[in-house]
Enzyme design. Structure first.
Site, short mmCIF file in Angstrom:
data_model
loop_
_atom_site.label_atom_id
_atom_site.label_comp_id
_atom_site.label_asym_id
_atom_site.label_seq_id
_atom_site.Cartn_x
_atom_site.Cartn_y
_atom_site.Cartn_z
N GLY A 58 0.86 -1.18 0.00
CA GLY A 58 0.00 0.00 0.00
C GLY A 58 0.90 1.23 0.00
O GLY A 58 1.85 1.32 0.79
N ASP A 246 -1.46 4.82 -6.23
CA ASP A 246 -0.04 4.67 -5.94
C ASP A 246 0.78 5.82 -6.51
O ASP A 246 1.91 6.04 -6.10
CB ASP A 246 0.47 3.34 -6.51
CG ASP A 246 -0.18 2.19 -5.75
OD1 ASP A 246 -1.31 1.82 -6.11
OD2 ASP A 246 0.42 1.71 -4.77
N LYS A 258 -3.93 -0.10 -8.41
CA LYS A 258 -3.90 -1.55 -8.57
C LYS A 258 -4.55 -2.00 -9.88
O LYS A 258 -5.59 -1.47 -10.28
CB LYS A 258 -4.60 -2.19 -7.37
CG LYS A 258 -4.66 -3.70 -7.36
CD LYS A 258 -3.33 -4.37 -7.58
CE LYS A 258 -2.29 -3.98 -6.55
NZ LYS A 258 -0.92 -4.41 -6.92
O1 MRU Z 1 0.36 -3.99 -4.54
P1 MRU Z 1 -0.19 -3.24 -3.37
O2 MRU Z 1 -1.02 -4.09 -2.45
O3 MRU Z 1 0.87 -2.44 -2.64
O4 MRU Z 1 -1.15 -2.21 -4.05
C1 MRU Z 1 -1.92 -1.37 -3.29
C2 MRU Z 1 -2.86 -0.59 -4.08
O5 MRU Z 1 -2.87 -0.59 -5.29
C3 MRU Z 1 -3.68 0.33 -3.34
O6 MRU Z 1 -4.93 0.42 -3.92
C4 MRU Z 1 -2.88 1.58 -3.43
O7 MRU Z 1 -1.67 1.49 -2.74
C5 MRU Z 1 -3.58 2.79 -3.23
S1 MRU Z 1 -3.93 3.16 -1.58
C6 MRU Z 1 -2.44 3.30 -0.80
#
Ligand code: MRU
Length: 368
Positions: A58, A246, A258
Site C-alpha cells: 500500500g 499509488d 492496482k
Molecule cells: O500492490 P499493493 O497491495 O501495494 O497495491 C496497493 C494498491 O494498489 C492500493 O490500492 C494503493 O496502494 C492505493 S492506496 C495506498
C-alpha cells in the site's frame, strides 16, 4: 486503528519504529486475515525486503516504511567520515526505492527526510534529524487521511452501495486509510451504507485486507469477484466508487492504481456513476508529464497461476490453479485517464483531476 486480536481490542499503526533497537515494526500483511502478527526488521536491507515481498504494502504504508528504513540505515552508520556517510545514505535510499517501483510515496517520503537531514552539520545530527523526519512523515500521513475523511464523507449518502478496489485502508497507510477514510467518517456520522470490495486478483487485497478491516470496523460489506462489478453497475447496484492511488500525476490528473482500477473507471463512466480517488499529498508526482511514463511493476507469474489461502489449521498455503505448463503475465498496476475520474479527494479538499496543477502550491508542490 483498533483491532480485535484474540478477543482483545488493541490500537495499532501499520508501521512503527523502535527507537532504542533501531527496528521498523510492521504488521505481516501476507498472513491476514487468518493470522495477526507483527514483525520487526533488523536493518535497512531487511526493511527493503519487507517492502519488496509485500509484508507491508500500500502506497502510504510503504512510504512510511521507506522513511523509517532510511532513518534506520542512517542510524546504523558507525564511522566518522561525512563523505562515507553520504555515500551510505545514497545506497540505503536506492535499496528502498528499488523495492517497488510504481508507488511514488516512498520516493517523496525519503526525499523529504533527506532534505531535512541536509540541515545537520554532523553525522549524529543528521541521524537524529532522519528519525524525526520519518516520524513526521508518518504523523502527517495519519493527519492527511483524517482530513480526506472529513472532505470525502459528504459524498456518502444513506442507502448507497460503495465499490472499492484493492486495499486503500489503514493497512495501506499508517492509519485510517485513504479510500476508507470517508467510509469511517460517514459511519461515525451515523450514515447507513454498504460496501462492495473487489476481490482484486491476483493478490486478493480486497477479499483479504479490505474485507478484514471493514469487518473489524463493523461496516456492512460483501466481497465480489472482480468480474461481478459490470453486472452490479448495470443493475443500478453501485452508486459511487472510491479507490486509492499509488501515483497521481499532478500535471495531468492521471491515476496509477492496482491492476483492474481502469476497468472499473470505464464501467463507472459507462453507467454514469461517480468515480473518486482518495490520496494524501505524498501520492502526487509533480514531475512526470504522462501516465505512459509511470513505471508499472511486473510481478512474478506465480501470483496469477495460483492462489494463497489458509488450510484448516490456519497455515498459509499456495495452490496452483492454472493449467500446468501455462505461463502468465502479471502487471501490478494500471493507469486511469483523467476524463474518467469525477474527483480527487485530498486532505485539502476535492479537486477535479485537471484542477490539481492550478492548485499545486496548496497541494504541496515546491518546484517552479
Ligand atoms: O500492490 P499493493 O497491495 O501495494 O497495491 C496497493 C494498491 O494498489 C492500493 O490500492 C494503493 O496502494 C492505493 S492506496 C495506498
Amino acid at each position: 486503528m483498533q483491532v480485535i486480536v484474540n478477543g482483545r481490542t488493541r490500537q495499532y499503526r501499520t508501521v512503527e519504529f523502535d527507537t532504542k533497537r533501531n527496528r521498523v515494526l510492521l504488521i505481516e500483511q501476507r498472513l491476514l486475515p487468518h493470522t495477526f502478527k507483527r514483525i520487526e526488521t533488523q536493518d535497512f536491507a531487511a526493511t527493503a525486503r519487507a517492502i519488496r515481498d509485500m509484508v507491508v504494502r500500500g502506497a502510504g504504508a510503504i512510504g512510511a516504511t521507506a522513511a523509517y528504513g532510511l532513518a534506520q540505515g542512517a542510524r546504523a552508520f558507525k564511522r566518522r567520515s561525512m563523505p562515507a556517510f553520504q555515500k551510505h545514505v545514497q545506497r540505503v535510499f536506492e535499496a528502498l526505492r528499488n523495492a517497488r517501483p510504481t508507488a511514488v510515496d516512498p520516493v517523496n517520503a525519503m526525499l523529504e527526510v533527506r532534505r531535512k537531514m541536509a540541515a545537520g552539520n554532523t553525522i549524529e545530527a543528521q541521524q537524529e534529524i532522519a528519525l524525526a523526519a520519518a516520524q513526521a512523515f508518518a504523523d502527517d500521513n495519519v493527519e492527511d487521511c483524517r482530513a480526506i475523511g472529513k472532505h470525502g464523507a459528504a459524498l456518502i449518502r444513506d442507502g448507497m452501495n460503495i465499490l472499492t478496489h484493492c486495499n486503500a485502508g489503514w493497512l495501506a497507510f499508517v492509519d485510517i486509510g485513504s479510500a476508507t477514510a470517508p467510509i469511517y467518517t460517514a459511519q461515525a456520522q451515523d450514515r447507513k451504507f454498504h460496501v462492495y470490495c473487489d476481490e482484486t486478483r491476483p493478490r486478493c487485497q480486497g477479499a483479504t485486507l479490505t474485507a478484514w478491516e471493514l469487518a473489524q470496523q463493523r461496516v456492512p460489506h460483501h466481497v465480489i469477484a472482480d468480474n461481478a462489478a459490470g453486472h452490479l453497475f448495470q443493475r443500478g447496484q453501485i452508486q459511487i466508487v472510491i479507490v486509492g492511488s499509488d501515483r497521481t500525476l499532478g500535471r495531468t490528473g492521471e491515476v496509477a492504481n492496482k491492476i483492474g482500477t481502469y476497468a472499473k473507471a470505464v464501467l463507472a463512466h459507462r453507467h454514469r456513476v461517480p468515480f473518486y480517488v482518495a490520496i494524501p499529498l505524498s501520492t502526487i508526482d509533480w514531475n512526470l508529464k504522462s501516465g505512459a511514463a509511470i513505471p508499472i511493476e511486473e510481478r512474478d507469474e506465480t501470483e496469477v497461476l495460483g492462489a494463497w489461502g489458509a488450510d484448516s489449521r490456519g497455515a498459509r498455503r499456495y495452490v496452483r490453479v492454472a493449467n500446468p505448463g501455462s505461463h502468465a503475465k502479471n502487471p501490478g498496476f494500471d493507469v486511469t485517464p483523467a476524463e474518467l475520474i469525477t474527483g480527487i479527494i485530498t486532505p485539502k479538499g476535492i479537486f477535479k483531476p485537471a484542477e490539481l496543477w492550478d492548485n499545486r502550491h496548496q497541494l504541496g508542490f515546491t518546484g517552479r
